[in-house]
Design a protein around this motif. Sequence first.
Motif, PDB file in Angstrom:
ATOM      1  N   ILE A 131       2.731  78.392  61.673  1.00 27.30           N
ATOM      2  CA  ILE A 131       1.361  78.310  61.153  1.00 27.30           C
ATOM      3  C   ILE A 131       1.189  79.243  59.961  1.00 27.30           C
ATOM      4  O   ILE A 131       0.582  78.882  58.944  1.00 27.30           O
ATOM      5  CB  ILE A 131       0.337  78.632  62.259  1.00 27.30           C
ATOM      6  N   ALA A 132       1.742  80.463  60.066  1.00 34.09           N
ATOM      7  CA  ALA A 132       1.624  81.420  58.967  1.00 34.09           C
ATOM      8  C   ALA A 132       2.356  80.930  57.722  1.00 34.09           C
ATOM      9  O   ALA A 132       1.884  81.114  56.595  1.00 34.09           O
ATOM     10  CB  ALA A 132       2.170  82.780  59.397  1.00 34.09           C
ATOM     11  N   PHE A 133       3.535  80.311  57.915  1.00 30.77           N
ATOM     12  CA  PHE A 133       4.307  79.769  56.796  1.00 30.77           C
ATOM     13  C   PHE A 133       3.468  78.764  56.009  1.00 30.77           C
ATOM     14  O   PHE A 133       3.456  78.774  54.778  1.00 30.77           O
ATOM     15  CB  PHE A 133       5.570  79.096  57.345  1.00 30.77           C
ATOM     16  N   MET A 134       2.762  77.900  56.727  1.00 28.65           N
ATOM     17  CA  MET A 134       1.919  76.906  56.078  1.00 28.65           C
ATOM     18  C   MET A 134       0.628  77.528  55.547  1.00 28.65           C
ATOM     19  O   MET A 134       0.193  77.252  54.425  1.00 28.65           O
ATOM     20  CB  MET A 134       1.611  75.785  57.078  1.00 28.65           C
ATOM     21  N   SER A 135       0.030  78.440  56.332  1.00 25.80           N
ATOM     22  CA  SER A 135      -1.265  79.014  55.954  1.00 25.80           C
ATOM     23  C   SER A 135      -1.174  79.964  54.774  1.00 25.80           C
ATOM     24  O   SER A 135      -2.167  80.172  54.068  1.00 25.80           O
ATOM     25  CB  SER A 135      -1.881  79.748  57.149  1.00 25.80           C
ATOM     26  N   ALA A 136       0.008  80.564  54.559  1.00 26.23           N
ATOM     27  CA  ALA A 136       0.158  81.460  53.415  1.00 26.23           C
ATOM     28  C   ALA A 136      -0.106  80.718  52.110  1.00 26.23           C
ATOM     29  O   ALA A 136      -0.462  81.328  51.092  1.00 26.23           O
ATOM     30  CB  ALA A 136       1.562  82.070  53.398  1.00 26.23           C
ATOM     31  N   ASN A 137       0.060  79.400  52.132  1.00 28.33           N
ATOM     32  CA  ASN A 137      -0.191  78.562  50.955  1.00 28.33           C
ATOM     33  C   ASN A 137      -1.568  77.913  50.999  1.00 28.33           C
ATOM     34  O   ASN A 137      -1.922  77.150  50.105  1.00 28.33           O
ATOM     35  CB  ASN A 137       0.910  77.486  50.873  1.00 28.33           C
ATOM     36  N   LEU A 138      -2.355  78.231  52.020  1.00 33.03           N
ATOM     37  CA  LEU A 138      -3.632  77.542  52.227  1.00 33.03           C
ATOM     38  C   LEU A 138      -4.801  78.476  51.918  1.00 33.03           C
ATOM     39  O   LEU A 138      -5.734  78.608  52.695  1.00 33.03           O
ATOM     40  CB  LEU A 138      -3.724  77.020  53.665  1.00 33.03           C
ATOM     41  N   GLY A 139      -4.730  79.142  50.770  1.00 34.33           N
ATOM     42  CA  GLY A 139      -5.833  79.983  50.346  1.00 34.33           C
ATOM     43  C   GLY A 139      -7.000  79.137  49.865  1.00 34.33           C
ATOM     44  O   GLY A 139      -6.926  77.908  49.766  1.00 34.33           O
ATOM     45  N   ALA A 140      -8.087  79.811  49.540  1.00 29.15           N
ATOM     46  CA  ALA A 140      -9.280  79.071  49.138  1.00 29.15           C
ATOM     47  C   ALA A 140      -9.108  78.390  47.798  1.00 29.15           C
ATOM     48  O   ALA A 140      -9.740  77.374  47.531  1.00 29.15           O
ATOM     49  CB  ALA A 140     -10.477  80.008  49.091  1.00 29.15           C
ATOM     50  N   THR A 141      -8.239  78.935  46.915  1.00 25.66           N
ATOM     51  CA  THR A 141      -7.972  78.215  45.670  1.00 25.66           C
ATOM     52  C   THR A 141      -7.338  76.868  45.977  1.00 25.66           C
ATOM     53  O   THR A 141      -7.575  75.876  45.281  1.00 25.66           O
ATOM     54  CB  THR A 141      -7.041  79.031  44.763  1.00 25.66           C
ATOM     55  N   GLU A 142      -6.530  76.828  47.036  1.00 26.39           N
ATOM     56  CA  GLU A 142      -5.913  75.563  47.452  1.00 26.39           C
ATOM     57  C   GLU A 142      -6.981  74.629  48.014  1.00 26.39           C
ATOM     58  O   GLU A 142      -7.053  73.453  47.637  1.00 26.39           O
ATOM     59  CB  GLU A 142      -4.859  75.841  48.530  1.00 26.39           C
ATOM     60  N   ILE A 143      -7.827  75.131  48.908  1.00 29.14           N
ATOM     61  CA  ILE A 143      -8.837  74.277  49.529  1.00 29.14           C
ATOM     62  C   ILE A 143      -9.854  73.787  48.503  1.00 29.14           C
ATOM     63  O   ILE A 143     -10.138  72.592  48.403  1.00 29.14           O
ATOM     64  CB  ILE A 143      -9.546  75.044  50.660  1.00 29.14           C
ATOM     65  N   LEU A 144     -10.358  74.708  47.692  1.00 22.67           N
ATOM     66  CA  LEU A 144     -11.353  74.312  46.698  1.00 22.67           C
ATOM     67  C   LEU A 144     -10.722  73.511  45.567  1.00 22.67           C
ATOM     68  O   LEU A 144     -11.273  72.513  45.107  1.00 22.67           O
ATOM     69  CB  LEU A 144     -12.054  75.556  46.144  1.00 22.67           C
ATOM     70  N   GLY A 145      -9.541  73.962  45.106  1.00 24.45           N
ATOM     71  CA  GLY A 145      -8.891  73.283  43.996  1.00 24.45           C
ATOM     72  C   GLY A 145      -8.463  71.870  44.347  1.00 24.45           C
ATOM     73  O   GLY A 145      -8.640  70.935  43.561  1.00 24.45           O
ATOM     74  N   PHE A 160       8.395  73.187  61.628  1.00 20.32           N
ATOM     75  CA  PHE A 160       7.141  73.145  62.378  1.00 20.32           C
ATOM     76  C   PHE A 160       5.957  73.085  61.409  1.00 20.32           C
ATOM     77  O   PHE A 160       5.015  72.302  61.594  1.00 20.32           O
ATOM     78  CB  PHE A 160       7.053  74.389  63.266  1.00 20.32           C
ATOM     79  N   ALA A 161       6.021  73.898  60.357  1.00 24.70           N
ATOM     80  CA  ALA A 161       4.933  73.930  59.373  1.00 24.70           C
ATOM     81  C   ALA A 161       4.781  72.597  58.647  1.00 24.70           C
ATOM     82  O   ALA A 161       3.670  72.215  58.257  1.00 24.70           O
ATOM     83  CB  ALA A 161       5.178  75.051  58.364  1.00 24.70           C
ATOM     84  N   SER A 162       5.894  71.869  58.460  1.00 27.62           N
ATOM     85  CA  SER A 162       5.826  70.601  57.725  1.00 27.62           C
ATOM     86  C   SER A 162       4.969  69.562  58.449  1.00 27.62           C
ATOM     87  O   SER A 162       4.309  68.742  57.810  1.00 27.62           O
ATOM     88  CB  SER A 162       7.242  70.057  57.483  1.00 27.62           C
ATOM     89  N   PHE A 163       4.969  69.585  59.781  1.00 26.13           N
ATOM     90  CA  PHE A 163       4.144  68.642  60.531  1.00 26.13           C
ATOM     91  C   PHE A 163       2.657  68.909  60.271  1.00 26.13           C
ATOM     92  O   PHE A 163       1.865  67.980  60.148  1.00 26.13           O
ATOM     93  CB  PHE A 163       4.439  68.747  62.028  1.00 26.13           C
ATOM     94  N   ILE A 164       2.296  70.184  60.202  1.00 21.89           N
ATOM     95  CA  ILE A 164       0.894  70.533  59.933  1.00 21.89           C
ATOM     96  C   ILE A 164       0.541  70.199  58.494  1.00 21.89           C
ATOM     97  O   ILE A 164      -0.521  69.648  58.196  1.00 21.89           O
ATOM     98  CB  ILE A 164       0.656  72.031  60.212  1.00 21.89           C
ATOM     99  N   LYS A 165       1.448  70.530  57.582  1.00 24.77           N
ATOM    100  CA  LYS A 165       1.198  70.336  56.145  1.00 24.77           C
ATOM    101  C   LYS A 165       0.883  68.886  55.826  1.00 24.77           C
ATOM    102  O   LYS A 165       0.066  68.596  54.936  1.00 24.77           O
ATOM    103  CB  LYS A 165       2.437  70.789  55.367  1.00 24.77           C
ATOM    104  N   MET A 166       1.521  67.963  56.537  1.00 23.86           N
ATOM    105  CA  MET A 166       1.337  66.542  56.278  1.00 23.86           C
ATOM    106  C   MET A 166      -0.118  66.108  56.402  1.00 23.86           C
ATOM    107  O   MET A 166      -0.560  65.183  55.726  1.00 23.86           O
ATOM    108  CB  MET A 166       2.188  65.734  57.264  1.00 23.86           C
ATOM    109  N   PHE A 167      -0.864  66.784  57.273  1.00 22.40           N
ATOM    110  CA  PHE A 167      -2.228  66.348  57.573  1.00 22.40           C
ATOM    111  C   PHE A 167      -3.299  67.237  56.920  1.00 22.40           C
ATOM    112  O   PHE A 167      -4.488  67.011  57.124  1.00 22.40           O
ATOM    113  CB  PHE A 167      -2.420  66.288  59.086  1.00 22.40           C
ATOM    114  N   ILE A 168      -2.868  68.218  56.117  1.00 27.83           N
ATOM    115  CA  ILE A 168      -3.833  69.077  55.428  1.00 27.83           C
ATOM    116  C   ILE A 168      -4.707  68.301  54.445  1.00 27.83           C
ATOM    117  O   ILE A 168      -5.870  68.676  54.232  1.00 27.83           O
ATOM    118  CB  ILE A 168      -3.102  70.249  54.722  1.00 27.83           C
ATOM    119  N   PRO A 169      -4.217  67.205  53.805  1.00 29.95           N
ATOM    120  CA  PRO A 169      -5.133  66.432  52.944  1.00 29.95           C
ATOM    121  C   PRO A 169      -6.411  65.984  53.640  1.00 29.95           C
ATOM    122  O   PRO A 169      -7.409  65.700  52.972  1.00 29.95           O
ATOM    123  CB  PRO A 169      -4.272  65.231  52.525  1.00 29.95           C
TER     124      PRO A 169
END
Length: 535
Positions: free
Chosen positions: A54-68, A280-289
Amino acid sequence: MSSGLFDLGFIDYVIIAAYFIFVLTIGFMLRKHTQTGEDFFLSGRALPTWITGIAFMSANLGATEILGMSAGGAEYGMIQAHFYWIGAIPAMVFMGLYMMPFYYASRARSVPEYLKLRFNEATRGVNAIAFAGMTILVAGIGLYSMGIIFRAILGWSLTESIFLSAIIVLVYVTLGGLTSSIFNEVTQFFLICLGILPVVIIGLYSLGGWDGLVDKIPEGFSHAWGDLGTTDNSLGASWIGVVLGLGFVTSFAYWTTDFLVVQRAFAAKNLRSAQMTPIFASFIKMFIPAITILVGLVALAVFPDIGTNGTSYNMALPLLISEYYPIGMVGLGITALMASFMSGMAGNISAFTTVWTYDIYQAYIKKDAPDSHYVWMGRAATVGGVALAIATSYMAASFPSIMDYMQTLFSFVNAPIFGVFLLGMFWKRMTPWGGFWALVSGITFAFIFYFLLPVEFPTPNAGNFWRAWWVWVVTTVVGIVVSLFTTPKPEKELKGIVLGAGKYRSYKGFVWYKRPGVLGIISLALFVLINIIFW
């Protein structure tokens, strides 16, 4: 109580305050568990896969990512999802299966330290300085982004927003080190799901589901690949540019060599857990859109004038929160944004602290101090890193697009280092000076390409894709040519850190869900399926 987009109620302020208290409490509680350098910088290499994943994926999930990316969804449609799918999944699986064994076997404390073991001190030094500078700039982008958004939605001043978040991050990272950052990244992930996913669900329901959404957005906005036959699309790049520039170089460069994310896998409790971390992080990343791109599409359907009536696409998510959330839920949505801002900044600061302490301070300034001294230096570097990030946050204001700024930084640093790693990990004949001159040439060419070559691209995205590709080509060619004329390291010095110089770990005796190779194949199969669905 607010002069911004939202009128917050008492319960909203309670929720926001409770989050601040929570993250500070984590820092104080973890302080007693961060006594050694390995504790402070690498969480004692003792964390389970689900946390590091989760941390591996979340480290890339800052607010610039969410807002951008929400803004990108509103402006460009599903084509923006390439940054999550082809721009992440294959690289994350490759990292777990083929690169993590070499990282972990080396027992390196950072990516630059691995370069010292594989090549030489000079190569480590160049990468350490370049990466440290990049992390401070990216942390500054996060602070600036938080400032402009919370000025708009809460009425806070830019300076108030920047300094408040900087102080909170400073306290919990200084106290708890990487473990504190990782636990807050895990918290951030669940907060984002609780605070942002409901707005997508409510929005889709109000629009009549997916079919109703598609009816209200421009034609083609629901497809990822359909318009990539030519460069006449929102990315300004055809499928070959997306595949080579984003899917290969930019993606692999970030997910396999950027210490910000790699550090999370280093904290895993054993090699198998380290390999499983990015998979493990790749499974979560797939659904972040679902909580980024779909936010933008829903916002475009609900507010069809967004981006044209003086309202920035960056306000897609705040506008939906304001439209659909009652008092209490607004506080949860704002807290999710705050968590993502501060977690992204904390990730960059913790990575900077490790590289500064081990790869610059210990390597060149004070070599033989006791371990306790380096823990002290790590905490001091955290203070210095936050101060520098505050300064660079105001630099970010001079760039018209935050996301383009970030992608440009990555092409300068990550693309060259990926070329060096690919040769270094999979070609025993690669020499120490081949690695050094390849890295220097790649970084130099990136600056020349950006500032001096008169090349026009349809969009900044297209420019970043092709720049990354050609920087990688230059890096690789220089590395091969120099290696052919210089002396390689003896094979005994490469044992375990280069393909063919040691035995590769097998997991044949494990059940299928504990085998990195099996889960990697499943992840890639889902990746292909999703791309077919949204073709």
